[in-house]
Design a protein around this motif. Structure first.
Motif, short mmCIF file in Angstrom:
data_model
loop_
_atom_site.label_atom_id
_atom_site.label_comp_id
_atom_site.label_asym_id
_atom_site.label_seq_id
_atom_site.Cartn_x
_atom_site.Cartn_y
_atom_site.Cartn_z
N VAL A 52 0.85 -1.19 0.00
CA VAL A 52 0.00 0.00 0.00
C VAL A 52 0.88 1.24 0.00
O VAL A 52 1.85 1.32 0.76
CB VAL A 52 -0.94 0.02 1.22
CG1 VAL A 52 -1.79 1.29 1.23
CG2 VAL A 52 -1.83 -1.21 1.22
N LEU A 53 0.54 2.19 -0.84
CA LEU A 53 1.30 3.43 -0.96
C LEU A 53 0.35 4.61 -0.80
O LEU A 53 -0.78 4.59 -1.29
CB LEU A 53 1.99 3.49 -2.32
CG LEU A 53 2.74 4.76 -2.73
CD1 LEU A 53 3.93 4.40 -3.64
CD2 LEU A 53 1.86 5.77 -3.45
N THR A 54 0.81 5.64 -0.10
CA THR A 54 0.07 6.90 -0.05
C THR A 54 1.03 8.03 -0.40
O THR A 54 2.20 8.03 0.03
CB THR A 54 -0.58 7.14 1.33
OG1 THR A 54 -1.41 8.31 1.26
CG2 THR A 54 0.44 7.33 2.42
N TRP A 55 0.55 8.99 -1.19
CA TRP A 55 1.41 10.08 -1.65
C TRP A 55 0.56 11.29 -2.01
O TRP A 55 -0.34 11.21 -2.84
CB TRP A 55 2.20 9.63 -2.88
CG TRP A 55 3.26 10.61 -3.32
CD1 TRP A 55 3.82 11.61 -2.60
CD2 TRP A 55 3.91 10.64 -4.60
NE1 TRP A 55 4.78 12.27 -3.33
CE2 TRP A 55 4.86 11.70 -4.56
CE3 TRP A 55 3.80 9.89 -5.77
CZ2 TRP A 55 5.67 12.01 -5.65
CZ3 TRP A 55 4.60 10.20 -6.85
CH2 TRP A 55 5.54 11.24 -6.79
N ASN A 56 0.84 12.38 -1.35
CA ASN A 56 0.26 13.66 -1.76
C ASN A 56 1.20 14.24 -2.81
O ASN A 56 2.28 14.73 -2.47
CB ASN A 56 0.14 14.60 -0.56
CG ASN A 56 -0.51 15.93 -0.92
OD1 ASN A 56 -0.52 16.33 -2.08
ND2 ASN A 56 -1.05 16.60 0.07
N VAL A 57 0.79 14.16 -4.06
CA VAL A 57 1.66 14.63 -5.14
C VAL A 57 1.72 16.15 -5.16
O VAL A 57 2.57 16.73 -5.83
CB VAL A 57 1.20 14.09 -6.51
CG1 VAL A 57 1.31 12.58 -6.55
CG2 VAL A 57 -0.23 14.53 -6.82
N ALA A 58 0.82 16.80 -4.42
CA ALA A 58 0.77 18.26 -4.27
C ALA A 58 0.37 18.94 -5.57
O ALA A 58 0.90 18.65 -6.64
CB ALA A 58 2.10 18.82 -3.76
N ALA A 59 -0.57 19.85 -5.46
CA ALA A 59 -1.03 20.60 -6.63
C ALA A 59 0.13 21.38 -7.24
O ALA A 59 1.00 21.87 -6.52
CB ALA A 59 -2.16 21.56 -6.24
N PRO A 60 0.18 21.49 -8.56
CA PRO A 60 1.27 22.23 -9.20
C PRO A 60 1.40 23.64 -8.64
O PRO A 60 0.42 24.36 -8.49
CB PRO A 60 0.87 22.25 -10.68
CG PRO A 60 -0.01 21.05 -10.84
CD PRO A 60 -0.76 20.92 -9.55
N ASN A 61 2.61 24.02 -8.32
CA ASN A 61 2.87 25.32 -7.71
C ASN A 61 3.23 26.34 -8.78
O ASN A 61 4.20 26.14 -9.52
CB ASN A 61 4.00 25.21 -6.70
CG ASN A 61 4.07 26.39 -5.77
OD1 ASN A 61 3.58 27.48 -6.09
ND2 ASN A 61 4.67 26.20 -4.61
N SER A 62 2.47 27.41 -8.86
CA SER A 62 2.70 28.42 -9.89
C SER A 62 3.85 29.35 -9.55
O SER A 62 4.29 30.11 -10.40
CB SER A 62 1.43 29.24 -10.13
OG SER A 62 0.40 28.41 -10.61
N ASN A 63 4.32 29.34 -8.31
CA ASN A 63 5.46 30.15 -7.91
C ASN A 63 6.68 29.25 -7.76
O ASN A 63 6.82 28.56 -6.75
CB ASN A 63 5.17 30.88 -6.59
CG ASN A 63 6.35 31.73 -6.12
OD1 ASN A 63 7.42 31.75 -6.73
ND2 ASN A 63 6.17 32.42 -5.01
#
Length: 691
Positions: free
Chosen positions: A93-104
């Motif tokens: 089992v894997l969990t990962w918050n890939v995080a929303a693309p950062n515009s800055n």
């Protein structure tokens, strides 16, 4: 790279048939069978490294070659919970918050393979601390002619009364020193005259769907900003002459989406500033961008800082989805369950097309936020046709104003090919973590009341804080238990309607319109303005402040017989563990949150936010590992990097199904098993349950 298919650029991906097919068929792929389908297909065995039960035995031993902010590689970053098991095939089992693309691209300290990046960021920090002769009046950077042109553009939009704006410029702002008296002025932050318009205009979409960035050193704008005059031409054209679309509405230009800032919410504003806040935001935003341009121009030549910015933007924004899917393909294709948080539509489409997994996403998810929680299951182990969306039913058990938005939670029932039922949940908490326990409570009630013989597994970014000081989001009872006092989950239930962070730059009561692309730091302090789709039932309650502490989360889980991948007891010290390590630079509008280079390694920048949760009576964690390199390695260093574009580590655990999992889970989530197992009578508990 993916099964012989070349990775495509953003525009090509949006036009290819695979994406269109996914967007059209994804909801209908969620079947609701009248009976649970069975299959005679055998479960495909995991590859060699999974059979050993050890992820660390196959980890690369090479040293990290990247320059910049380095750390020590953990050769064996695992927490071993090895016990005797009866069932031979574990669950990966894997969990990962890939995080929303950062515009800055400059917002957070990053690992970069170019030493010039560190030199640049250090020089910027030095200029902020001791600007000296470079702390010039604003009128020498942003000239009177520029101010007059700004006023002309504002008048052309229909605004007539600019008397107060002229007064502010002539008697105050024009004479201020750019760095010490403007950029570092805390009152501007209290009034939100910079952070509000910055958040709303940093990254937008045109009516045709193309992404456009505000011309500023802290965005992905590709225009040449080598001089103040070239920047000003780009900036005027963007703010006043670029049509944009926000949440299905079309606007003539980004200036039109700016909303008045209410003094009732931000009392630092004067009545005159409130009345003129629309045009005042435009002026302060122009001065802010001009000051940053001045700062970077002094720190390094344009042919140094601009290529660095563009390279970071490509890695952390343009190519982010391809990079994240590539990591999963190379290193984690043998996993059975992938819990992904803050996924975009583009990520989901690419993963569905390139990996041997099927993608589960809530039918009601709001893909426009680019922050969906999804579940990906390996086709060789799970039966796709058995998947049933339970997200709506779970959300209905939440209180009103729970702080949980559409797309934050994803809950599905699904069966393996050998007909074993699972209840799976992927969740992304708010910035303070106050919504995490209510969400887990709702999933726990669903499992206990309606799916007692299903195996529960949750992967989540709980946004839990490792520090022991500061206010907590939850109250304790006289017995010391964590109280979730007003969650309306059933006729006898009570709950705590944990609300979103009241200190967010844009809170639930902020203006109704904001960037549809959710760029910049929106992913860190999630808010969607007045149109925020917080979901829940009819319950209600207070909105007390504070943050979720790791210790509180452990107690909360223990009270519900829920185990986790990190600890075996509710009071275990997890202070040495972290899954996020991020620190803001000075190149963003909230300078009070900036961390200097010499303080990056402070422990407060590291938090244990990512968890895999399950019932102790159903599963046991044999091993867990972290990865923040994309190579099955864990390095003590700040995140993200150009090769690992998320600020959350991957967490992967080997879970073993207990032989009595289905029967023990019927009794309050494995409480009977825990009663005996906690006394060292694990075998006795097995015999009792088998009998």
């Amino acid at each position: 790279l993916m099964q012989g298919r070349p990775l495509k650029k953003e525009k090509e991906l949006g036009k290819e048939p695979g994406l269109a097919s996914f967007l059209q068929t994804a909801p209908s792929k969620i079947h609701r069978p009248s009976r649970v389908p069975s299959s005679s297909s055998p479960v495909v065995a995991l590859d060699d490294f999974s059979k050993t039960g050890s992820w660390t035995a196959h980890r690369r031993q090479s040293q990290d070659q990247s320059a910049g902010i380095k750390g020590n590689i953990h050769k064996v970053p695992t927490v071993n919970h090895s016990v005797q098991v009866d069932i031979s095939t574990p669950l990966q089992v894997l969990t990962w918050n890939v995080a929303a693309p950062n515009s800055n691209p400059f917002e957070y300290w990053a690992n970069h393979d170019n030493e010039k990046y560190i030199d640049l960021m250090k020089r910027v920090q030095e200029l902020l601390d001791n600007p000296g002769i470079h702390d010039i009046p604003l009128c020498q950077m942003f000239t009177q002619d520029m101010f007059d042109e700004l006023c002309t553009e504002i008048v052309l939009t229909g605004s007539q009364d600019l008397e107060f704006l002229h007064s502010c410029w002539n008697s105050d702002l024009s004479q201020r020193k750019a760095i010490s008296e403007f950029l570092k002025d805390p009152s501007l932050g209290e009034k939100r005259l910079i952070s509000m318009p910055d958040r709303m205009t940093l990254s937008l979409k045109t009516p045709t769907g193309d992404v456009v960035f505000r011309p500023t050193p802290i965005s992905g704008c590709q225009g040449d900003m080598a001089s103040m005059s070239s920047w000003w031409l780009l900036w005027k054209s963007f703010l006043f002459h670029t049509p944009v679309g926000v949440r299905g509405r079309h606007f003539a230009n980004p200036f039109a989406i700016l909303q008045p800032i209410p003094r009732s919410k931000y009392p630092a504003l004067t009545p005159e500033e409130e009345a003129s806040s629309h045009s005042l935001q435009a002026l302060c935003l122009a001065l802010f961008d001009a000051t940053l341009l001045h700062l970077l121009s002094v720190a390094a030549p344009a042919d140094v800082w601009q290529p660095l910015k563009w390279a970071l933007h490509r890695a952390l924004h343009e190519d982010k989805e391809a990079s994240c899917v590539g990591i999963l393909h190379r290193c984690y294709a043998a996993c059975d369950v992938l819990f992904i948080q803050e996924a975009s539509e583009k990520f989901a489409a690419r993963a569905w097309s390139c990996l041997e997994f099927f993608v589960l996403r809530p039918t009601r998810s709001d893909g426009r936020r680019s922050q969906m929680s999804i579940i990906m299951l390996r086709l060789a182990r799970f039966e796709e046709a058995s998947a049933r969306d339970l997200t709506t039913e779970t959300l209905e058990r939440l209180p009103a104003k729970s702080g949980i938005e559409l797309g934050d939670l994803c809950v599905f029932e699904v069966y393996t090919r050998d007909n074993r039922g699972f209840l799976l949940a992927s969740f992304h908490g708010d910035s303070s973590g106050r919504s995490s326990c209510p969400a887990l409570e709702a999933v726990h009630r669903m499992a206990r009341e309606f799916y007692p013989d299903h195996i529960l597994v949750c992967g989540l970014d709980a946004n839990s804080q490792s520090g022991g000081s500061g206010p907590t989001a939850f109250r304790r009872t006289s017995s010391g238990n964590v109280s979730v006092s007003s969650i309306k989950l059933g006729p006898t239930a009570s709950a705590n309607p944990e609300a979103r962070d009241s200190n967010s730059v844009i809170s639930a009561n902020a203006p109704a319109v904001q960037s549809s692309s959710n760029g910049g730091s929106a992913s860190k302090e999630k808010s969607t303005g007045g149109q925020s789709k917080s979901v829940g039932g009819k319950g209600g309650g207070d909105t007390s402040g504070g943050t979720l502490k790791v210790a509180d989360l452990l107690i909360f889980l223990g009270e519900r017989s829920l185990g986790n991948c990190w600890s075996k007891s509710d009071d275990e010290d997890l202070s040495s563990l972290w899954t996020t390590f991020s620190a803001r630079t000075a190149l963003q509008p909230q300078l009070h949150k900036a961390v200097s280079y010499d303080r990056i390694m402070d422990r407060k920048n590291m938090n244990l936010k990512d968890w895999i949760v399950f019932y102790r009576g159903q599963l046991m964690c044999l091993e867990v590992a972290r990865d923040n390199t994309g190579r099955r390695e864990f390095v003590e260093r700040v995140m993200p990097s150009c090769s690992f574009p998320s600020d959350h580590s991957i967490v992967v655990a080997t879970l073993q199904v207990r032989s009595n999992a289905r029967r023990s889970s019927i009794v309050d989530g494995g409480a009977i098993y825990d009663l005996f197992g906690g006394c060292g009578l694990g075998e006795g508990a097995d015999q009792l349950m088998d009998g």
